[in-house]
Design a protein around this motif. Structure first.
Motif, PDB file in Angstrom:
ATOM      1  N   ILE A  70      27.181  56.317 124.374  1.00 41.71           N
ATOM      2  CA  ILE A  70      27.887  56.017 123.122  1.00 41.71           C
ATOM      3  C   ILE A  70      29.108  56.924 122.968  1.00 41.71           C
ATOM      4  CG2 ILE A  70      27.708  56.143 120.600  1.00 41.71           C
ATOM      5  CD1 ILE A  70      24.807  55.169 120.915  1.00 41.71           C
ATOM      6  N   GLY A  71      28.972  58.191 123.323  1.00 41.57           N
ATOM      7  CA  GLY A  71      30.105  59.112 123.255  1.00 41.57           C
ATOM      8  C   GLY A  71      31.236  58.688 124.169  1.00 41.57           C
ATOM      9  N   GLY A  78      37.248  54.138 120.405  1.00 43.21           N
ATOM     10  CA  GLY A  78      37.533  54.706 119.088  1.00 43.21           C
ATOM     11  C   GLY A  78      36.284  55.092 118.323  1.00 43.21           C
ATOM     12  N   VAL A  79      36.501  55.656 117.154  1.00 45.19           N
ATOM     13  CA  VAL A  79      35.430  56.189 116.318  1.00 45.19           C
ATOM     14  C   VAL A  79      34.496  55.080 115.838  1.00 45.19           C
ATOM     15  CG1 VAL A  79      34.970  57.481 114.204  1.00 45.19           C
ATOM     16  CG2 VAL A  79      36.915  58.080 115.619  1.00 45.19           C
ATOM     17  N   PHE A  80      34.990  53.883 115.689  1.00 43.39           N
ATOM     18  CA  PHE A  80      34.163  52.768 115.186  1.00 43.39           C
ATOM     19  C   PHE A  80      32.930  52.573 116.036  1.00 43.39           C
ATOM     20  CE2 PHE A  80      33.021  48.261 115.189  1.00 43.39           C
ATOM     21  CZ  PHE A  80      32.712  48.108 113.858  1.00 43.39           C
TER      22      PHE A  80
END
Length: 83
Positions: A70-71, A78-80
């Motif tokens: 996920i990172g 992006g952050v989403f």
């Protein structure tokens, strides 16, 4: 423990490390007791404990791998994605 953790997150509580570790320790004791109480009477204690430790290690490894994936996706998308 879920209610306490939810309240800590919702209220944005910034507890000192010692207090946070104390709360975690109390929940860990009760969690461990619940698993010990579930042990069948005819089960070998060492084998039962070893199974729990192996399963816990595998679950931690799976969580770390998922967090890593996920990172990495968050770095690209992006952050989403991370949220």
């Amino acid at each position: 423990s879920v209610l306490v953790l939810g309240a800590v997150v919702a209220l944005n509580v910034k507890a000192p490390l010692a207090a946070a570790l104390g709360v975690i320790g109390v929940f860990a004791i009760f969690h461990g007791h619940a698993h010990g109480a579930e042990m069948p009477e005819n089960a070998a204690g060492a084998a039962y404990a070893a199974g729990f430790m192996i399963a816990t290690a595998l679950l931690h490894l799976a969580g770390l791998a998922l967090g890593y994936v996920i990172g990495r996706a968050g770095e690209r998308q992006g952050v989403f994605v991370t949220r």
